[in-house]
Design an enzyme around this catalytic site. Sequence first.
Site, PDB file in Angstrom:
ATOM      1  N   ASP A  30     -17.550  81.932 -23.386  1.00 45.96           N
ATOM      2  CA  ASP A  30     -16.998  83.124 -24.041  1.00 45.96           C
ATOM      3  C   ASP A  30     -15.610  83.402 -23.479  1.00 45.96           C
ATOM      4  OD1 ASP A  30     -19.308  83.597 -25.503  1.00 45.96           O
ATOM      5  OD2 ASP A  30     -20.043  85.206 -24.203  1.00 45.96           O
ATOM      6  N   ARG A  50     -14.747  78.459 -30.829  1.00 47.87           N
ATOM      7  CA  ARG A  50     -15.157  79.660 -31.584  1.00 47.87           C
ATOM      8  C   ARG A  50     -13.908  80.514 -31.757  1.00 47.87           C
ATOM      9  NH1 ARG A  50     -18.596  83.347 -28.158  1.00 47.87           N
ATOM     10  NH2 ARG A  50     -20.369  82.077 -28.786  1.00 47.87           N
TER      11      ARG A  50
HETATM   12  P1  FDA Z   1     -14.241  93.767 -37.854  1.00 54.99           P
HETATM   13  O1  FDA Z   1     -14.364  94.430 -36.534  1.00 54.99           O
HETATM   14  O2  FDA Z   1     -13.110  94.109 -38.728  1.00 54.99           O
HETATM   15  O3  FDA Z   1     -15.612  93.973 -38.593  1.00 54.99           O
HETATM   16  C1  FDA Z   1     -15.830  93.499 -39.916  1.00 54.99           C
HETATM   17  C2  FDA Z   1     -16.982  94.273 -40.495  1.00 54.99           C
HETATM   18  O4  FDA Z   1     -18.174  94.081 -39.734  1.00 54.99           O
HETATM   19  C3  FDA Z   1     -16.678  95.762 -40.492  1.00 54.99           C
HETATM   20  O5  FDA Z   1     -17.018  96.280 -41.743  1.00 54.99           O
HETATM   21  C4  FDA Z   1     -17.537  96.327 -39.430  1.00 54.99           C
HETATM   22  O6  FDA Z   1     -18.006  97.568 -39.804  1.00 54.99           O
HETATM   23  C5  FDA Z   1     -18.688  95.330 -39.285  1.00 54.99           C
HETATM   24  N1  FDA Z   1     -19.013  95.293 -37.874  1.00 54.99           N
HETATM   25  C6  FDA Z   1     -18.357  94.634 -36.896  1.00 54.99           C
HETATM   26  N2  FDA Z   1     -18.926  94.853 -35.691  1.00 54.99           N
HETATM   27  C7  FDA Z   1     -19.966  95.691 -35.926  1.00 54.99           C
HETATM   28  C8  FDA Z   1     -20.963  96.299 -35.113  1.00 54.99           C
HETATM   29  N3  FDA Z   1     -21.001  96.117 -33.794  1.00 54.99           N
HETATM   30  N4  FDA Z   1     -21.906  97.064 -35.699  1.00 54.99           N
HETATM   31  C9  FDA Z   1     -21.901  97.272 -37.045  1.00 54.99           C
HETATM   32  N5  FDA Z   1     -20.973  96.734 -37.857  1.00 54.99           N
HETATM   33  C10 FDA Z   1     -20.031  95.954 -37.313  1.00 54.99           C
HETATM   34  N6  FDA Z   1     -14.956  88.694 -28.652  1.00 54.99           N
HETATM   35  C11 FDA Z   1     -14.306  88.289 -27.542  1.00 54.99           C
HETATM   36  O7  FDA Z   1     -13.323  88.915 -27.128  1.00 54.99           O
HETATM   37  N7  FDA Z   1     -14.743  87.192 -26.839  1.00 54.99           N
HETATM   38  C12 FDA Z   1     -15.814  86.445 -27.264  1.00 54.99           C
HETATM   39  O8  FDA Z   1     -16.167  85.450 -26.610  1.00 54.99           O
HETATM   40  C13 FDA Z   1     -16.497  86.860 -28.437  1.00 54.99           C
HETATM   41  N8  FDA Z   1     -17.576  86.184 -28.896  1.00 54.99           N
HETATM   42  C14 FDA Z   1     -18.097  86.496 -30.142  1.00 54.99           C
HETATM   43  C15 FDA Z   1     -19.110  85.713 -30.686  1.00 54.99           C
HETATM   44  C16 FDA Z   1     -19.566  85.945 -31.972  1.00 54.99           C
HETATM   45  C17 FDA Z   1     -20.631  85.077 -32.547  1.00 54.99           C
HETATM   46  C18 FDA Z   1     -18.987  87.021 -32.734  1.00 54.99           C
HETATM   47  C19 FDA Z   1     -19.426  87.265 -34.139  1.00 54.99           C
HETATM   48  C20 FDA Z   1     -18.046  87.832 -32.177  1.00 54.99           C
HETATM   49  C21 FDA Z   1     -17.597  87.601 -30.871  1.00 54.99           C
HETATM   50  N9  FDA Z   1     -16.647  88.420 -30.287  1.00 54.99           N
HETATM   51  C22 FDA Z   1     -16.031  88.007 -29.118  1.00 54.99           C
HETATM   52  C23 FDA Z   1     -16.358  89.758 -30.859  1.00 54.99           C
HETATM   53  C24 FDA Z   1     -15.190  89.735 -31.806  1.00 54.99           C
HETATM   54  O9  FDA Z   1     -14.003  89.518 -31.087  1.00 54.99           O
HETATM   55  C25 FDA Z   1     -15.080  91.065 -32.571  1.00 54.99           C
HETATM   56  O10 FDA Z   1     -14.914  92.107 -31.683  1.00 54.99           O
HETATM   57  C26 FDA Z   1     -16.264  91.385 -33.458  1.00 54.99           C
HETATM   58  O11 FDA Z   1     -16.795  90.238 -34.029  1.00 54.99           O
HETATM   59  C27 FDA Z   1     -15.842  92.319 -34.584  1.00 54.99           C
HETATM   60  O12 FDA Z   1     -14.817  91.733 -35.318  1.00 54.99           O
HETATM   61  P2  FDA Z   1     -14.991  91.171 -36.799  1.00 54.99           P
HETATM   62  O13 FDA Z   1     -14.255  89.891 -36.895  1.00 54.99           O
HETATM   63  O14 FDA Z   1     -16.414  91.120 -37.172  1.00 54.99           O
HETATM   64  O15 FDA Z   1     -14.159  92.188 -37.697  1.00 54.99           O
END
Ligand code: FDA
Length: 298
Positions: free
Chosen positions: A121, A170
């Site tokens: 990560d 990732r």
């Molecule tokens: P965004 O935040 O814009 O969300 C898109 C949509 O999904 C929105 O409509 C939102 O409401 C919904 N959503 C997102 N998170 C939600 C929640 N917790 N509850 C309810 N709804 C939610 N970061 C990092 O810094 N280091 C890492 O190693 C990782 N590893 C990682 C692994 C995996 C498998 C994922 C999916 C994510 C990560 N992340 C991470 C976290 C990532 O950086 C980010 O903070 C979250 O995925 C939210 O960003 P989105 O791309 O989903 O977009």
Amino acid sequence: MSLLNSAIVRVLPAIPRGVVRQLAAPYIAGSTLADARAEVARLNAAGKLATIDVLGEEISSPEEAQAITRAYLEVLDAIDEDGLDANVSVKLTGLGLNLDPGLARDNLEAIATRGTFVRIDMEDSSTTDATLALYRELRDAGRTNLGVVLQAALRRTEADARALAGANVRLCKGIYVEPAEIAFRNFEEIQASYLRTLAALWDGGCYVGIATHDEQLIHQAELQLIERELKPEEYEFQMLLGVRGALGDRLVAEGHRLRIYVPFGQQWYEYSLRRLQENPKVAGYVARDTLGRILPGR
Ligand code: FDA
């Protein structure tokens, strides 16, 4: 997010731990390995892959780092014993990075030696260089079952992607709040960086875990992978446990590989706060719960 919601999110750390635990329950498999095994078996049965995370980034002694390493070795045993379609995700600070980088390397090696794929990560920007350096060191030494994470929010990320040709990466937006000098703050800028980085990774022949719940990004990624004629085994989508389940189901139904990030363990608090801070509905839950406690007969 409304002003009221963001104000409530800012006070989340002041919310009682019991309430945080309850709100965060959907994001965490449970506190034991048995909980994680059961969750991953459920996901596998639904056609989803998993990556298992032992919660525990807040450590202050080598013994704690070793305890986390042992917990990962138990996870790897469980994956083998149950025949689970899963790998593991580790945080280098949990393995001891901030105490002694050599300790983190030894612990990472101990986990990677088992042969199952290990995703490192990415944590806050104070660890980016050390994380990429350790990943490169082990990869150059022939460790092929390792992957790393890039965060689209960081300005350096597109260049990092170009230097990672052939790697297993990732790509996420990035969860940590970073200074504007090194990070994009604006939603559109982060999305644009995500798509540029995705293209750079694919240009470099990387296997990409497209880790996002953002429908716009998923749609754009789908367009890119159609244009590049990538086969389903040449990439995967990734989502967090408890987030956007229906969207994940749709991706699986369309024939994409989807891996769910499954955290478990006793040290659930920090992870829970991060997830709740991202959840637009959380302010409402917190308000309802707080009112519920103030007005119990309601
Ligand atoms: P965004 O935040 O814009 O969300 C898109 C949509 O999904 C929105 O409509 C939102 O409401 C919904 N959503 C997102 N998170 C939600 C929640 N917790 N509850 C309810 N709804 C939610 N970061 C990092 O810094 N280091 C890492 O190693 C990782 N590893 C990682 C692994 C995996 C498998 C994922 C999916 C994510 C990560 N992340 C991470 C976290 C990532 O950086 C980010 O903070 C979250 O995925 C939210 O960003 P989105 O791309 O989903 O977009």
